[in-house]
Motif scaffolding. Structure first.
Motif, PDB file in Angstrom:
ATOM      1  N   ASP A 470       0.755  -1.034  -0.017  1.00 15.39           N
ATOM      2  CA  ASP A 470       0.127  -0.034   0.031  1.00 15.39           C
ATOM      3  C   ASP A 470       0.733   1.233   0.159  1.00 15.39           C
ATOM      4  N   THR A 471       0.214   2.459  -0.455  1.00 14.40           N
ATOM      5  CA  THR A 471       1.128   3.714  -0.274  1.00 14.40           C
ATOM      6  C   THR A 471       0.639   4.467   1.028  1.00 14.40           C
ATOM      7  N   GLY A 472       0.302   3.879   1.983  1.00 16.93           N
ATOM      8  CA  GLY A 472      -0.138   4.500   3.277  1.00 16.93           C
ATOM      9  C   GLY A 472       0.935   5.120   4.025  1.00 16.93           C
ATOM     10  N   PRO A 473       0.907   5.468   5.278  1.00 14.62           N
ATOM     11  CA  PRO A 473       1.666   6.311   5.743  1.00 14.62           C
ATOM     12  C   PRO A 473       2.677   5.262   6.594  1.00 14.62           C
ATOM     13  N   GLY A 474       2.674   3.944   6.519  1.00 13.23           N
ATOM     14  CA  GLY A 474       3.375   3.078   7.237  1.00 13.23           C
ATOM     15  C   GLY A 474       3.145   2.893   8.779  1.00 13.23           C
ATOM     16  N   ILE A 475       4.230   2.126   9.468  1.00  6.17           N
ATOM     17  CA  ILE A 475       3.650   1.561  10.728  1.00  6.17           C
ATOM     18  C   ILE A 475       4.829   1.837  11.416  1.00  6.17           C
ATOM     19  N   PRO A 476       4.860   2.425  12.957  1.00  6.76           N
ATOM     20  CA  PRO A 476       5.643   2.889  13.726  1.00  6.76           C
ATOM     21  C   PRO A 476       6.505   1.368  14.145  1.00  6.76           C
ATOM     22  N   GLU A 477       7.864   1.790  14.460  1.00  5.71           N
ATOM     23  CA  GLU A 477       8.476   0.470  15.017  1.00  5.71           C
ATOM     24  C   GLU A 477       8.036  -0.141  16.198  1.00  5.71           C
ATOM     25  N   ASP A 478       7.283   0.664  17.081  1.00  7.59           N
ATOM     26  CA  ASP A 478       6.772   0.042  18.350  1.00  7.59           C
ATOM     27  C   ASP A 478       5.518  -0.844  18.079  1.00  7.59           C
ATOM     28  N   VAL A 479       4.911  -0.422  17.070  1.00  5.23           N
ATOM     29  CA  VAL A 479       3.606  -0.877  16.568  1.00  5.23           C
ATOM     30  C   VAL A 479       3.947  -2.372  15.869  1.00  5.23           C
ATOM     31  N   MET A 480       5.066  -2.328  15.252  1.00  6.93           N
ATOM     32  CA  MET A 480       5.351  -3.416  14.297  1.00  6.93           C
ATOM     33  C   MET A 480       5.983  -4.711  15.317  1.00  6.93           C
ATOM     34  N   LYS A 481       6.438  -4.309  16.363  1.00  4.32           N
ATOM     35  CA  LYS A 481       6.854  -5.332  17.422  1.00  4.32           C
ATOM     36  C   LYS A 481       5.655  -6.278  17.695  1.00  4.32           C
ATOM     37  N   ASN A 482       4.204  -5.631  17.875  1.00  2.00           N
ATOM     38  CA  ASN A 482       3.261  -6.309  18.280  1.00  2.00           C
ATOM     39  C   ASN A 482       2.263  -6.549  17.352  1.00  2.00           C
ATOM     40  N   LEU A 483       2.720  -6.434  15.744  1.00  2.00           N
ATOM     41  CA  LEU A 483       1.552  -6.534  14.954  1.00  2.00           C
ATOM     42  C   LEU A 483       0.799  -7.799  14.852  1.00  2.00           C
ATOM     43  N   PHE A 484       1.470  -8.998  15.315  1.00  2.00           N
ATOM     44  CA  PHE A 484       0.696 -10.171  15.036  1.00  2.00           C
ATOM     45  C   PHE A 484       0.319 -10.742  16.558  1.00  2.00           C
ATOM     46  N   LYS A 485       0.351 -10.006  17.509  1.00  2.00           N
ATOM     47  CA  LYS A 485      -0.203 -10.452  18.803  1.00  2.00           C
ATOM     48  C   LYS A 485      -1.759 -10.505  18.906  1.00  2.00           C
ATOM     49  N   PRO A 486      -2.258 -11.360  19.311  1.00  2.00           N
ATOM     50  CA  PRO A 486      -3.591 -11.511  19.483  1.00  2.00           C
ATOM     51  C   PRO A 486      -4.293 -10.089  20.412  1.00  2.00           C
ATOM     52  N   GLY A 510       2.244 -24.152   6.343  1.00  2.00           N
ATOM     53  CA  GLY A 510       3.726 -24.559   6.038  1.00  2.00           C
ATOM     54  C   GLY A 510       4.432 -23.312   5.358  1.00  2.00           C
ATOM     55  N   GLY A 511       3.734 -22.124   5.572  1.00  2.00           N
ATOM     56  CA  GLY A 511       4.418 -20.972   4.950  1.00  2.00           C
ATOM     57  C   GLY A 511       4.762 -19.949   5.972  1.00  2.00           C
ATOM     58  N   ASN A 512       4.946 -18.801   5.374  1.00  2.00           N
ATOM     59  CA  ASN A 512       5.583 -17.626   6.354  1.00  2.00           C
ATOM     60  C   ASN A 512       5.040 -16.223   5.983  1.00  2.00           C
ATOM     61  N   ILE A 513       5.011 -15.229   6.856  1.00  2.00           N
ATOM     62  CA  ILE A 513       4.668 -13.945   6.374  1.00  2.00           C
ATOM     63  C   ILE A 513       5.351 -12.859   6.937  1.00  2.00           C
ATOM     64  N   LYS A 514       5.619 -12.061   6.247  1.00  2.00           N
ATOM     65  CA  LYS A 514       6.708 -10.884   6.627  1.00  2.00           C
ATOM     66  C   LYS A 514       6.095  -9.536   6.488  1.00  2.00           C
ATOM     67  N   VAL A 515       6.428  -8.549   7.292  1.00  2.00           N
ATOM     68  CA  VAL A 515       5.742  -7.171   6.956  1.00  2.00           C
ATOM     69  C   VAL A 515       7.036  -6.273   6.918  1.00  2.00           C
ATOM     70  N   SER A 516       7.181  -5.346   5.828  1.00  2.00           N
ATOM     71  CA  SER A 516       8.270  -4.493   5.664  1.00  2.00           C
ATOM     72  C   SER A 516       7.877  -3.040   5.505  1.00  2.00           C
ATOM     73  N   CYS A 517       7.939  -1.864   6.378  1.00  2.00           N
ATOM     74  CA  CYS A 517       7.486  -0.791   6.345  1.00  2.00           C
ATOM     75  C   CYS A 517       8.464   0.359   6.434  1.00  2.00           C
ATOM     76  N   GLU A 518       8.134   1.465   5.455  1.00  2.00           N
ATOM     77  CA  GLU A 518       8.718   2.894   5.371  1.00  2.00           C
ATOM     78  C   GLU A 518       8.063   3.811   5.829  1.00  2.00           C
ATOM     79  N   ARG A 519       8.182   4.345   6.659  1.00  2.00           N
ATOM     80  CA  ARG A 519       7.424   5.540   7.266  1.00  2.00           C
ATOM     81  C   ARG A 519       7.149   6.691   6.171  1.00  2.00           C
ATOM     82  N   GLY A 520       6.010   7.251   5.973  1.00  2.00           N
ATOM     83  CA  GLY A 520       5.576   7.859   4.686  1.00  2.00           C
ATOM     84  C   GLY A 520       5.325   7.220   3.281  1.00  2.00           C
ATOM     85  N   LYS A 521       5.861   6.148   3.183  1.00  2.00           N
ATOM     86  CA  LYS A 521       5.687   5.461   2.075  1.00  2.00           C
ATOM     87  C   LYS A 521       4.945   4.253   1.889  1.00  2.00           C
TER      88      LYS A 521
END
Length: 543
Positions: A470-486, A510-521
């Protein structure tokens, strides 16, 4: 001369000049004529001459003496031969007893063949210069082990080493893994080319007769054997199971000494081979049993694991059903509260003091409705176990058709770049659809003022990949740490179960999921799933 005047040497006493065969330490034979005749004269050619002369000139009785002497010498030779044969047989029998005793407790194939070849090559055994053991499997005979020297120099070194260390039969029969692998490596090139059909000669004859055979330079044999042995004769001895199934064979030769093999030695080889066959069959049976036990233990382990899994799934199914019933019990009053709040909101004046309370009730009711909806989705995805082959491209296309209108209203443009003929994946169609839907919803919601949503796919190694950018604002680092917590969420209205559920589904496949963000992009979510091998050309189907 045997005659001195009128007397013969074998009648004269105390005269050392009459017999050149009497040694200085045998002086007593000069006076003891009877002992001299027994020990010296009987084998002396002069006595035979004298007896012949006496038979011709004096009395024919001496001719009888001559015949008796010849017969006595002939019988003496036969007796000596019998004694020598008996000594050899006794030595071989003694070695056989030691070999049999040494083989009884052994269940290791390598150790049995090592001891067997020692018995065939040791001086106290059959004394061959060299031995090769071949094992039978699937109608073929393959070289497995060999023992002996490669050259005369090595032979001398081996024999000297045995003599210097004063090694006994029991010492030689002790299994040494180091020596075994050293000898095997030494003969590696020879053993590798010793690969024969069991019908090749001389093995066809060997297993048909069931006895040891001697192969000469003129016999028709496999070109590989002829190239190796050339004109050197060799013996072949078969190994059989108790049911007559060929287990293998041993090839023996005296390429250094050239010693011929006697009939007694051939019989001894067959006796040795019988002992070795019994031990070898026992070892091979033990190996087969060990393999079967291993398979049974593995099957038993899997059965136990499957039983535990079945019990777990049954328990989870019951829990899932209870949770769904419980959620349904909560859902009805929540829906009723939200409905009543909406009715009240319509009936009161906008400037009424109750308006803010009704809005709060309505907002909390909507939040609770969303949480219950997401929780139902989570329970269903967690406890559904049915799997089928899924066309990921079709899933994404259906999802985008459903979401495109909602995205358009929010100013979000969905762009697809999907690889053609993607392999199928194995999983549950409902779960995978829910997973990608959660990711797409999050991306759309991350662009409230509009933007672009790119969905791409491809294949790498043994996985297919799906990326949602997406071209949204991105996700802060402190939020990224908890992204997949219920239950973790940054939304005003949200359960915090969407990404957690997606991760659970992907990992279950049997797969995996990865998230990468850049603030503002913006952010990029990449999902990797193992594809079903061999299914690339199947008709794309899903359930």
């Amino acid at each position: 001369m045997a005659r001195f005047g009128e007397e013969y040497c074998w009648t004269i006493r105390d005269d050392p000049s009459v017999c050149p065969y009497i040694k200085p330490e045998e002086g007593h034979l000069l006076s003891d004529i009877e002992s001299r005749i027994r020990e010296k004269c009987i084998d002396c050619p002069e006595l035979r001459k004298d007896l012949k002369e006496l038979a011709n000139s004096k009395d024919s009785v001496f001719e009888v003496f001559l015949v008796l002497l010849d017969e006595m010498l002939r019988r003496e030779q036969r007796i000596s031969s019998f004694i020598k044969s008996a000594e050899i047989k006794e030595e071989i029998f003694d070695f056989l007893v030691k070999l049999s005793s040494s083989l009884k407790p052994v269940l290791n194939r390598d150790e049995i063949l090592y001891k067997a070849l020692v018995a065939f090559t040791a001086g106290g055994g059959l004394g061959f210069n060299r031995a090769f053991a071949l094992l039978a499997a699937n109608g073929r005979l393959k070289g497995y082990f060999a023992l002996g020297p490669l050259s005369p120099e090595e032979a001398v070194s081996i024999w000297n080493g045995i003599n210097e260390k004063n090694l006994t039969v029991r010492d030689l029969l002790k299994f040494s893994p180091h020596v075994f692998y050293k000898e095997k490596e030494k003969f590696k090139d020879v053993l590798e080319v010793m690969d024969f059909d069991i019908e090749d000669e001389p093995f066809n004859r060997l297993f048909k007769t069931g006895t040891a055979i001697v192969v000469g330079p003129d016999d028709d044999i496999s070109p590989v054997l002829r190239s190796f042995y050339k004109d050197v004769p060799f013996c072949a001895v078969p190994f059989f199971s108790h049911r007559g199934r060929p287990l293998g064979a041993v090839l023996l030769d005296n390429f250094l000494t050239g010693r011929e093999v006697s009939h007694d030695e051939i019989k001894a080889m067959e006796i040795f081979a019988t002992e070795v066959s019994i031990a070898l069959e026992r070892a091979l049976t033990y190996e087969e049993l060990e393999e079967k036990i291993g398979i049974l233990e593995e099957a038993n382990t899997r059965l136990r694991e499957n039983q535990e899994l079945i019990m777990k799934l049954r328990s989870e199914a019951v829990i899932g059903e209870m949770v769904l019933q419980l959620i349904h019990s909560f859902k009805n009053p929540v829906v009723a509260i939200a409905g009543l709040a909406r009715v009240l909101k319509k009936k009161i004046q906008p400037n009424s003091g109750l308006s803010k309370y009704i809005d709060a009730i309505l907002q909390e009711a909507i939040k609770l409705e969303n949480t219950l909806r997401d929780f139902v989705c989570f329970v269903r995805t967690k406890y559904i176990s049915e799997k089928s082959h899924i066309d990921v491209t079709r899933v994404i296309e259906l999802l985008c058709q459903e979401k495109r209108e909602k995205a358009k209203l929010q100013g979000v443009e969905i762009r697809l770049n999907l690889a053609k003929n993607l392999p199928l994946v194995l999983g549950n169609h409902y779960q995978l659809y829910t997973c990608i839907e959660n990711l797409v919803n999050n991306s759309i919601e991350a662009m409230p003022k509009g933007g672009k949503l790119f969905i791409e796919s491809g294949v790498q190694n043994d996985f297919i990949w799906i990326s949602i950018t997406d071209t949204g604002p991105g996700i802060p680092e402190d939020v990224m740490k908890n992204l997949f917590k219920p239950f973790f969420t940054t939304k005003n209205i949200g359960s915090g179960l969407g990404l957690y559920t997606s991760k659970e589904i992907i990992e279950k496949m049997g797969g995996n999921i990865k998230v990468s963000c850049e603030r503002g992009k913006g952010c990029k979510v990449t999902v990797s799933l193992p594809y079903v091998k061999g299914k690339e050309d199947e008709e794309n189907t899903y359930s």
